[in-house]
Write a protein that holds these residues in place. Structure first.
Motif, PDB file in Angstrom:
ATOM      1  N   GLU A 106      61.255  50.336  41.330  1.00 21.47           N
ATOM      2  CA  GLU A 106      62.350  50.324  40.346  1.00 21.47           C
ATOM      3  C   GLU A 106      63.676  50.594  41.045  1.00 21.47           C
ATOM      4  O   GLU A 106      64.692  49.986  40.721  1.00 21.47           O
ATOM      5  N   SER A 107      63.659  51.525  42.000  1.00 26.94           N
ATOM      6  CA  SER A 107      64.898  51.864  42.701  1.00 26.94           C
ATOM      7  C   SER A 107      65.429  50.661  43.463  1.00 26.94           C
ATOM      8  O   SER A 107      66.631  50.413  43.493  1.00 26.94           O
TER       9      SER A 107
ATOM     10  N   SER B  92      66.309  51.131  32.644  1.00 24.11           N
ATOM     11  CA  SER B  92      66.206  49.721  33.047  1.00 24.11           C
ATOM     12  C   SER B  92      64.804  49.325  33.513  1.00 24.11           C
ATOM     13  O   SER B  92      64.626  48.273  34.091  1.00 24.11           O
ATOM     14  N   GLU B  93      63.791  50.202  33.267  1.00 26.07           N
ATOM     15  CA  GLU B  93      62.481  49.859  33.850  1.00 26.07           C
ATOM     16  C   GLU B  93      61.860  48.636  33.157  1.00 26.07           C
ATOM     17  O   GLU B  93      62.136  48.344  32.004  1.00 26.07           O
ATOM     18  N   ARG B  94      60.968  47.970  33.898  1.00 30.72           N
ATOM     19  CA  ARG B  94      60.357  46.745  33.366  1.00 30.72           C
ATOM     20  C   ARG B  94      59.241  47.110  32.373  1.00 30.72           C
ATOM     21  O   ARG B  94      58.553  48.106  32.539  1.00 30.72           O
TER      22      ARG B  94
ATOM     23  N   THR C  54      67.051  48.353  41.025  1.00 34.32           N
ATOM     24  CA  THR C  54      68.363  48.896  40.615  1.00 34.32           C
ATOM     25  C   THR C  54      69.403  48.593  41.687  1.00 34.32           C
ATOM     26  O   THR C  54      70.511  48.159  41.393  1.00 34.32           O
TER      27      THR C  54
ATOM     28  N   ASN D 189      58.286  55.409  41.998  1.00 30.45           N
ATOM     29  CA  ASN D 189      59.429  54.697  41.420  1.00 30.45           C
ATOM     30  C   ASN D 189      60.230  53.886  42.427  1.00 30.45           C
ATOM     31  O   ASN D 189      61.298  53.394  42.110  1.00 30.45           O
TER      32      ASN D 189
ATOM     33  N   LYS E 150      55.577  47.782  33.428  1.00 28.77           N
ATOM     34  CA  LYS E 150      55.245  49.046  34.065  1.00 28.77           C
ATOM     35  C   LYS E 150      54.927  50.129  33.036  1.00 28.77           C
ATOM     36  O   LYS E 150      54.076  50.974  33.242  1.00 28.77           O
ATOM     37  N   THR E 151      55.651  50.074  31.893  1.00 21.71           N
ATOM     38  CA  THR E 151      55.506  51.174  30.936  1.00 21.71           C
ATOM     39  C   THR E 151      54.195  51.109  30.164  1.00 21.71           C
ATOM     40  O   THR E 151      53.734  52.121  29.655  1.00 21.71           O
TER      41      THR E 151
ATOM     42  N   ASN F 166      65.414  45.526  27.359  1.00 22.26           N
ATOM     43  CA  ASN F 166      65.345  44.617  28.491  1.00 22.26           C
ATOM     44  C   ASN F 166      66.176  43.378  28.253  1.00 22.26           C
ATOM     45  O   ASN F 166      66.783  42.842  29.157  1.00 22.26           O
TER      46      ASN F 166
ATOM     47  N   GLN G   6      66.652  53.518  36.030  1.00 24.71           N
ATOM     48  CA  GLN G   6      65.486  53.638  35.154  1.00 24.71           C
ATOM     49  C   GLN G   6      65.507  54.973  34.392  1.00 24.71           C
ATOM     50  O   GLN G   6      66.277  55.880  34.732  1.00 24.71           O
TER      51      GLN G   6
ATOM     52  N   SER H 129      66.115  58.810  35.828  1.00 26.10           N
ATOM     53  CA  SER H 129      66.714  58.808  37.172  1.00 26.10           C
ATOM     54  C   SER H 129      68.042  59.561  37.179  1.00 26.10           C
ATOM     55  O   SER H 129      68.721  59.612  38.196  1.00 26.10           O
TER      56      SER H 129
END
Length: 772
Positions: free
Chosen positions: A334-335, A257-259, A338, A331, A262-263, A277, A101, A104
């Motif tokens: 997200e981790s 790569s975050e969704r 990943t 996070n 979430k943002t 995405n 993400q 990171s």
């Protein structure tokens, strides 16, 4: 062939980013004892509102190796990138990509940080390593090229565009994908730049990073919104051998790569996020398809990213992935996703093949020889020596034959030109011309001549028109300039006595106005502060002092100075040691001469071993050793100094870039707040910065440069941290600027000035409190 093929799965590594002080640590543990190290992440279950939550509590993932928070950049390079670089030098393709993400640590891992020399990432270290190895290997002739591609919103851009004119991404050359019949991907418009040594390659990397930074999307920093692929192409050939080995190494920094959910974003950013995405989603689809045993179709073509990396995934390549993980509580989800992605990637098998091909030049030589042999054979069989062209006589003969054949009305007549393929072909061509142009029997038609002449006349007219147009444009610009100068002169208020003694002020206002109205915005790099109006320069100086990166610049300056001093000392040391060695050599020669003389005088005495000479030789050896160590340190310093200079350049550019964004924001705001000022040019008030639109862009505000004691500066440099993405940039107002306030007599304008001053005082007070 079997030996030249390596079958193995994609290697997947994990790297955990260090937590900052404010972040709450999530709970995880690393187990490096097993055959494959594992990472366990624990997510505590919340019993919210008494509901039972049956979600899993702990997740376990296996990796080739896991690098925890304290892992250093050199360890990362040695474990992850070095093996791949070795394969590339041996003629296999390689890819290293970082996935994770935003924030990171992908860019830090791949490119490195701009703070310290030891923060260099995989790209600069790999370049260093490769050129080191190439220098050592004299058995082959190597050529290296690099390319740097950025993919943003499914469009490719060439970052190694040397023109430096890109002020936005669309100005960079657009890269498109072409596919040949063998399903090979070719990137059209992506420049390949040759790099003969490490310094040239680093300069190209720096050029690409600079272009990427200048052409940042206005909404935020570029690194997380686009994919970047830096590729090193190596070809090698042994002298005299016909085979060439070609290999390429992709170093890929993927977008965050975050969704999207979430943002929590909309508009322009949402479009960006959708594209990111989507391309990561397609990457995932390709990876799922590859991991399934019986899938025949792999959807590489769905996105530019997967097309470019087609070879790296499930193809002819040694591929490595680094999953970057931020392990703070916020996070952790997200981790986990990943890590899940990484586990899928680890299932893919690649078959890396040694890329060898025959040198086309040698191939041509072989074919020429073969042709000559065949010609000789033909001459032997037919008794005639054959050239590739027919002679003039033979052609005339053929023409006659064809004409008689055409005139002959006998249906049984035939055209016999013998068993010569060249003559048969010529006859067909000649007949075709006669049929198409019966009038001129094969000669060029008159009408063609006429049309050509007409074309050239049209071309000439077109050019004349263009020239006229350019002349007109120049005239218009000249008159505009004159008008602006005159207007500037007319709009100046009558001078008071003290003003008449400072002519610099009026001229600077006049010049600034003319400047701002007539000069379109130049490419950012070519105009440093020199092209700015005076007020703009002053604002830039203040802006610079408060910019977060100025500390980095200062630190690097100090470090550079230290390194330079150190290099100087080492240089002096080297000279000293060199002189010592020469001195000792001189002594040995003297000693030998003395002993030779002794030998002549007493020929009966046998010349024995001389301890003095031996001692001198030992001393020389010692000196040589110290020379070597000092020299290698000196060489290392040189590389470090070059790298630091590039880093400083980069940070300076960033400061200028941030200032430019902030400046244009201020200008726009000013225009919205004070539209009446722009509307009436005859009542220009020297207290306000005047805004004039240039032909294309909003030009920067130009100040009347009345020194620090007028509040106009205040209005432009309000403490409004309008920045591009980083909230740390605040601008300082010189405290002296509140001394004398020239009021204008126009009550509305005066009220505005006073409002500005009040607002500023509030801000200064707040600042004071926060400092205490």
């Amino acid at each position: 062939a079997a030996a030249a093929m390596v079958k193995e799965t994609i290697r997947v590594y994990a790297r955990v980013k260090p937590l900052s002080r404010r972040q709450q640590a999530g709970s995880y543990s690393v187990d490096n004892e097993e055959l494959l190290p594992s990472l366990e992440i624990t997510v505590p279950r919340d019993l919210a509102d008494g509901f039972i939550n049956n979600k899993r509590e702990s997740y376990r993932f296996k990796f080739q190796k896991i690098f925890d928070q304290e892992a250093k950049q050199d360890v990362i390079f040695d474990s992850i990138a070095k093996p791949v670089a070795e394969c590339v030098l041996a003629g296999y393709n390689g890819t290293i990509f970082a996935y994770g993400q935003t924030g990171s640590g992908k860019t830090f891992t791949i490119t490195g940080g701009a703070e310290r020399y030891s923060d260099r990432g995989i790209i600069p270290r790999t370049l260093s390593y490769i050129f080191d190895q190439l220098q050592k290997d004299s058995s082959k002739v190597y050529t290296t090229h690099v390319s740097y591609l950025e993919i943003y919103n499914e469009c490719g851009y060439d970052l190694l565009d040397p023109r430096h004119e890109a002020s936005k991404m669309e100005d960079l050359p657009k890269v498109t994908i072409m596919e040949d019949s063998d399903q090979n991907i070719h990137l059209k418009n992506l420049s390949l730049q040759q790099a003969t040594n490490e310094e040239e390659a680093l300069n190209l990397l720096f050029l690409g990073d600079t272009n990427r930074m200048i052409a940042e999307t206005p909404m935020n920093q570029a690194s997380s919104r686009s994919h970047c692929i830096f590729t090193i192409h190596i070809s090698s050939k042994e002298p005299g051998s016909a085979t060439i080995r070609r290999s390429k190494l992709h170093l890929v920094d993927l977008a965050g790569s975050e969704r999207v959910a979430k943002t929590g974003i909309g508009g322009h950013l949402l479009t960006e996020a959708k594209y990111i995405n989507l391309s990561l989603h397609y990457l995932e689809q390709v990876i799922i398809a590859l991991a399934e045993k019986n899938r025949s179709h792999i959807p590489y073509r769905n996105s530019m990213m997967t097309s470019v990396l087609r070879d790296s995934l499930g193809g002819n390549c040694m591929t490595t992935m680094i999953a970057t993980l931020a392990m703070d509580k916020r996070n952790i989800d997200e981790s986990i996703s990943t890590c899940r992605f990484a586990q899928r990637v680890a299932l893919i098998k690649n078959e890396a093949v040694l890329n060898e091909e025959i040198d086309p030049r040698l191939m041509i030589i072989q074919l020429k020889k073969e042709i000559q042999d065949l010609k000789d054979e033909l001459a032997l069989l037919t008794g005639k020596q054959r050239t590739s062209e027919l002679s003039q006589e033979e052609l005339l003969q053929l023409d006659e034959l064809i004409e008689t054949f055409l005139k002959d009305n006998d249906p049984d007549s035939s055209l016999d030109v013998g068993a010569d393929m060249r003559k048969i072909k010529y006859s067909f061509v000649h007949m075709k011309q006669i049929i198409n142009h019966p009038m001129t029997s094969g000669k060029k038609l008159l009408s063609e001549d006429i049309s050509e002449e007409k074309n050239s006349n049209e071309e000439l007219e077109k050019l004349k028109g263009l020239l006229q147009q350019r002349d007109n444009e120049i005239n218009i610009l000249v008159t505009m300039l004159k008008k602006e100068k005159k207007k500037a002169r007319d709009t100046l208020p009558p001078m008071s006595l003290e003003e008449s003694q400072s002519p610099s002020r009026c001229s600077s206002l006049k010049d600034a106005k003319v400047l701002s109205s007539s000069i379109p915005r130049l490419p950012f790099l070519s105009r440093a502060t020199g092209g700015m109006s005076l007020g703009c320069q002053e604002a830039f100086e203040i802006f610079k002092q408060d910019h977060a990166d100025s500390i980095t610049i200062e630190d690097n300056k100090q470090l550079l100075k230290q390194r330079f001093d150190e290099a100087k000392c080492l240089g002096e040391k080297l000279n000293e040691v060199r002189n010592k060695i020469n001195h000792l050599k001189g002594k040995i020669i003297q000693r030998q001469i003395q002993r030779a003389a002794l030998g002549v005088l007493n020929p009966s005495e046998e010349l024995t071993f001389d301890p003095v000479e031996e001692n001198l030789r030992m001393q020389i050896e010692e000196e040589k050793k110290s020379y070597k160590t000092v020299y290698s340190r000196f060489k290392g310093l040189k590389v470090e100094i070059e790298h630091l200079q590039l880093l400083m350049e980069k940070v300076k550019m960033k400061v200028q870039k941030d200032f430019e964004v902030w400046w244009s924001e201020e200008a726009k705001k000013f225009q919205q707040e004070k539209p009446e000022m722009v509307a009436s040019p005859n009542t220009v008030n020297p207290v306000y910065p005047q805004l004039i639109r240039s032909s294309q862009h909003l030009s920067p505000i130009s100040f009347s440069d009345t020194g620090r004691d007028s509040p106009n500066e205040d209005s432009a440099v309000k403490n409004n941290s309008v920045t591009s993405g980083s909230p740390t940039l605040k601008t300082r107002i010189p405290p002296s600027s509140s001394t004398s306030i020239p009021l204008t007599g126009d009550s509305q304008a005066d009220a505005d000035i006073l409002a500005f001053i009040k607002a500023r005082q509030n801000i200064l007070q707040k600042k004071g409190k926060s400092c205490q």
